[in-house]
Design an enzyme around this catalytic site. Sequence first.
Site, short mmCIF file in Angstrom:
data_model
loop_
_atom_site.label_atom_id
_atom_site.label_comp_id
_atom_site.label_asym_id
_atom_site.label_seq_id
_atom_site.Cartn_x
_atom_site.Cartn_y
_atom_site.Cartn_z
N CYS A 98 -24.01 43.39 18.49
CA CYS A 98 -23.51 43.87 19.78
C CYS A 98 -24.50 44.89 20.34
CB CYS A 98 -22.13 44.51 19.61
SG CYS A 98 -21.48 45.24 21.13
N VAL A 99 -25.15 44.54 21.43
CA VAL A 99 -26.07 45.45 22.09
C VAL A 99 -26.05 45.13 23.58
CG1 VAL A 99 -28.08 43.94 21.69
CG2 VAL A 99 -28.43 46.39 22.06
#
Length: 209
Positions: A98-99
Amino acid sequence: MSSQYSNVENLSPQTIRQVMRELQEMETTPPEGIKVLINESDVTDIQALIDGPAGTPYAAGIFRVKLTLNKDFPLTPPKAYFLTKIFHPNVAANGEICVNTLKKDWKPDLGIKHILLTIKCLLIVPNPESALNEEAGKMLLERYDDYSQRARMMTEIHAQPAKCGVGATGDAKDDGGPSTKKHAGLDKKLQDKKKEKLLKEKKRMLKRL
């Protein structure tokens, strides 16, 4: 490790050429601490080896990551995963990363190199505010020493060169070639001793959880 299915036939020839060009450039002139593993038969399945940055709990580890390009790439971002097990706030149990770069901040001109550099930066500066691993995020904020110890233990167990089948990102062999076997042979005794120590440490930590 290859993808279960490929979107290569759904990508435009122009996109395929662009991706291959960028991968070949990174193979010739790799970013520091990153080695791309080219799958010429399927450019939608991109893998790379990332050195754990010094000064972090991931130091001395080598992490295999995977980018999967969908049919709308580069209009939409690829999916990114750690194939190497890791204890990190922004990595889910299935390895998904998750970025923001791969979500709301995505731009079609960012490219593969930018994504891999962003993932490496995530090892240096995790973002506990958008955690996929809530335990890791909470531990980082409230008990950093415990978080660091747990992340380091996972790195020592899962992210060693012998586990990845590589030497180091500078001379990695994805095919189990001579340098890989030589490196693994030299490290075997050290790895066995380290494994015993880590298993004991792991048991102690699990009792406290």
